[in-house]
Enzyme design. Structure first.
Site, mmCIF file in Angstrom:
data_model
loop_
_atom_site.group_PDB
_atom_site.id
_atom_site.type_symbol
_atom_site.label_atom_id
_atom_site.label_comp_id
_atom_site.label_asym_id
_atom_site.label_seq_id
_atom_site.Cartn_x
_atom_site.Cartn_y
_atom_site.Cartn_z
ATOM 1 N N GLY A 1 -75.098 -25.999 -52.453
ATOM 2 C CA GLY A 1 -75.715 -24.849 -51.782
ATOM 3 C C GLY A 1 -77.020 -24.494 -52.479
ATOM 4 C CB SER B 1 -76.650 -21.640 -49.169
ATOM 5 O OG SER B 1 -76.105 -21.561 -50.446
ATOM 6 N N GLY C 1 -81.110 -11.955 -45.627
ATOM 7 C CA GLY C 1 -82.296 -12.319 -46.366
ATOM 8 C C GLY C 1 -82.136 -12.299 -47.856
ATOM 9 C CD GLU D 1 -79.982 -6.819 -45.525
ATOM 10 O OE1 GLU D 1 -79.100 -6.968 -46.373
ATOM 11 O OE2 GLU D 1 -80.519 -7.764 -44.928
ATOM 12 C CG HIS E 1 -70.821 -8.062 -44.194
ATOM 13 N ND1 HIS E 1 -71.101 -7.302 -43.082
ATOM 14 C CD2 HIS E 1 -72.010 -8.436 -44.710
ATOM 15 C CE1 HIS E 1 -72.422 -7.235 -42.933
ATOM 16 N NE2 HIS E 1 -72.989 -7.915 -43.905
ATOM 17 N NE ARG F 1 -72.978 -5.818 -47.571
ATOM 18 C CZ ARG F 1 -73.601 -6.981 -47.719
ATOM 19 N NH1 ARG F 1 -73.022 -7.946 -48.387
ATOM 20 N NH2 ARG F 1 -74.781 -7.165 -47.203
ATOM 21 C CG HIS G 1 -69.936 -10.995 -46.960
ATOM 22 N ND1 HIS G 1 -70.345 -11.926 -46.037
ATOM 23 C CD2 HIS G 1 -71.071 -10.562 -47.587
ATOM 24 C CE1 HIS G 1 -71.669 -12.046 -46.087
ATOM 25 N NE2 HIS G 1 -72.126 -11.246 -47.027
ATOM 26 N NE ARG H 1 -73.429 -9.888 -52.599
ATOM 27 C CZ ARG H 1 -74.012 -10.018 -51.416
ATOM 28 N NH1 ARG H 1 -75.323 -9.924 -51.306
ATOM 29 N NH2 ARG H 1 -73.289 -10.240 -50.347
ATOM 30 C CG LEU I 1 -79.514 -15.674 -50.145
ATOM 31 C CD1 LEU I 1 -80.437 -15.811 -48.929
ATOM 32 C CD2 LEU I 1 -78.670 -16.928 -50.275
HETATM 33 C C1 SIN Z 1 -76.092 -9.712 -44.157
HETATM 34 O O1 SIN Z 1 -76.975 -10.294 -43.566
HETATM 35 O O2 SIN Z 1 -75.623 -8.631 -43.821
HETATM 36 C C2 SIN Z 1 -75.512 -10.351 -45.388
HETATM 37 C C3 SIN Z 1 -76.439 -10.217 -46.487
HETATM 38 C C4 SIN Z 1 -75.689 -10.148 -47.776
HETATM 39 O O3 SIN Z 1 -74.499 -10.463 -47.845
HETATM 40 O O4 SIN Z 1 -76.293 -9.719 -48.753
#
Ligand code: SIN
Length: 498
Positions: A14, A43, A49, A115, A231, A279, A340, A375, A381
């Site tokens: 990945g 990945s 993003g 986000e 998630h 989250r 997630h 997180r 990423l």
């Molecule tokens: C998402 O696009 O909601 C996932 C992004 C992430 O897990 O940080």
């Protein structure tokens, strides 16, 4: 049985595995072993993003730091978070030198989205909502050009070889039944998460916790396995056990709102930031609403986006929903929280080294400490690339070791056996007892069930890929349960009812 040797053996293809391979000195021979194929990694599925401040403005950098710490309930390793934030821009620029492109706004600047948990828009994306796929393609192209990198697909690692307290290689088994023992100067685990331990997950099927089990078996320290992130918004697909399709948090970042099945907005009742709270808060709020309304889902009302904009900004999600009879940007979409991301994992230092010399871990299987107890969206990423580069720099600086020829090791018989019912049992125990809400009696029941499975598997060893994968799943699942039992206080994404 075959023997091979290399300077660096990377387990997993990945983003973190591949980026490490590309940054290792090209005089070193690198082998990347991939359990399935290179296009079947987590990945590739990343939508939202990669979070990164592209400015050196101290206030912006400290706000990314602060948002990360708040999301993680301040259980983060501060030094690791500083590294993550401070080295973000350099790594984005390195990705771009490898050919990765990011979406631009009308003025030709990088487009950023907000986000959950971010105090302002700083999430870069590519291909709208296909960031992972768009990042991986140029990296693969680059890896193919490199003469020092060999990518071996359909190969699973079933053991790390340890001699005199140091990792010296790995034992692997190919899909065609061939066994290959690798001798390696450095072994890097980049195996991803544990989604396959759950019935409902956004992860690829390959996410079976192999890296965690391999590291633990080799004697490296594992930590914080109870911190499993759910998630908030996976497309609700009824009772189906197939992978859940993610509806990126960026949809909420661009205006989508949450409604319970009675149509009522509820997110602000749980947190002043509403839909864009961290989250863990949003997932737990949805769980509570589902419980109170006797429903298996809530709605993501996407109408604030408008269909035209939504289709352009989120083409992958719009197409998927379309195939399922919904229009993104117009409809209320049924969603539910699902597994997630694994926050805990193989404990590493700032150089990505595990507690076992010459064994490294990076990406989701690693616990660098950056995420604390939850997180921040799109920091994963970023963690992959920042710490992969640090591992490559560490390897490049270390003098080579002279390794003794490996002892052949015990070779088991191979037999065909159906492990599917055992895997189903693992998933059922994890879904029921290690989900968003955990209770002591359930955790104890899961611990007993998993210990029984583990004892049985150990009694009936089998040199077969399905055996090793099931064994790794059991070990990783047990690590989650045991850490969840140990952590009696609720924090971040670990919620203990009793
Ligand atoms: C998402 O696009 O909601 C996932 C992004 C992430 O897990 O940080």
């Amino acid at each position: 049985m075959k023997k091979r040797s290399c300077d660096v053996l990377i387990v997993g293809g990945g983003l973190s595995g591949l980026y490490t391979a590309l940054l290792v000195d090209d005089r070193l021979k690198v082998v990347v072993v991939v359990k399935n194929t290179v296009s079947q990694t987590n990945s590739h599925l990343a939508q939202g993003g990669i979070a990164s401040e592209m400015s050196t403005d101290a206030d912006l950098l400290s706000s990314h730091f602060e948002d990360t710490m708040i999301a993680g309930s301040r259980l983060n390793d501060e030094q690791a978070v500083r590294v993550l934030i401070d080295e973000a821009k350099e790594n984005i620029e390195q990705l771009m030198r490898f050919g990765v492109t990011f979406d631009l706004d009308r003025a030709g600047l990088m487009h950023t989205t907000k986000e959950g948990g971010h105090s302002h828009a700083r999430v870069l994306h590519s291909g709208g909502d296909a960031t992972g796929k768009e990042m991986m393609a140029p990296l693969w192209k680059e890896a193919e050009k490199r003469k020092n990198i060999d990518i071996v697909e359909d190969t699973m690692v079933y053991g790390i070889v340890v001699e005199n307290g140091e990792a010296v290689g790995a034992r692997t088994l190919r899909k065609n039944g061939e066994t290959i023992h690798f001798q390696a100067g450095h072994v890097v685990l980049a195996t991803g998460g544990i989604g396959a331990l759950y019935k409902k997950t956004t992860n690829a099927a390959a996410a079976t916790g192999c890296g965690i089990a391999l590291a633990q078996n080799a004697g490296a320290r594992i930590r914080d396995m109870a911190f499993v992130q759910f998630h908030p918004s996976a497309f609700y697909n009824g009772e189906s056990d197939s992978r859940s399709f993610l509806l990126s948090e960026a949809l909420r970042g661009e205006g989508a709102v949450l409604r319970n099945i009675e149509g009522a907005l509820f997110a602000k009742r749980y947190h002043e930031d509403g839909e864009l709270a961290p989250r863990d808060v949003v997932a737990q709020a949805i769980y509570r609403e589902m419980y109170d309304t006797w429903a298996d889902y809530v709605y993501l009302d996407t109408s604030p986006l408008g269909a035209e904009y939504a289709k352009k900004r989120f083409p992958t999600i719009a197409a998927h929903l379309n195939r399922n009879g919904y229009t993104l940007g117009k409809d209320w979409i049924p969603i539910t929280p699902v597994e997630h991301f694994l926050i805990g994992g193989v404990q590493t230092n700032l150089s990505g080294e595990s507690t076992l010399p010459y064994l490294y871990a990076v990406g989701e299987c690693a616990s660098t400490g950056v995420h604390g107890a939850n997180r921040l969206a799109s920091n994963s990423l970023l963690e992959c690339v920042v710490f992969a580069r640090r591992i490559a720099q560490t390897i490049n600086k270390k003098p080579g070791r002279t390794l003794e020829p490996q002892k052949p090791g015990r070779l088991l018989q191979s037999a065909r056996f159906d492990y599917a019912p055992i895997r189903r049992k693992i998933r059922q125990l994890m879904e029921e007892h290690a989900g968003i809400v955990r209770q002591k009696p359930g955790l104890l029941e899961a611990q007993k069930g998993l210990r029984d499975i583990l004892n049985n598997l150990r009694k009936h060893e089998n040199h077969h890929r399905n055996y090793y994968e099931t064994l790794h799943m059991t070990i990783a699942a047990l690590a989650v349960i045991e850490d969840a039992l140990e952590k009696e206080t609720s924090v971040g994404c670990h919620f203990r009812l009793i």
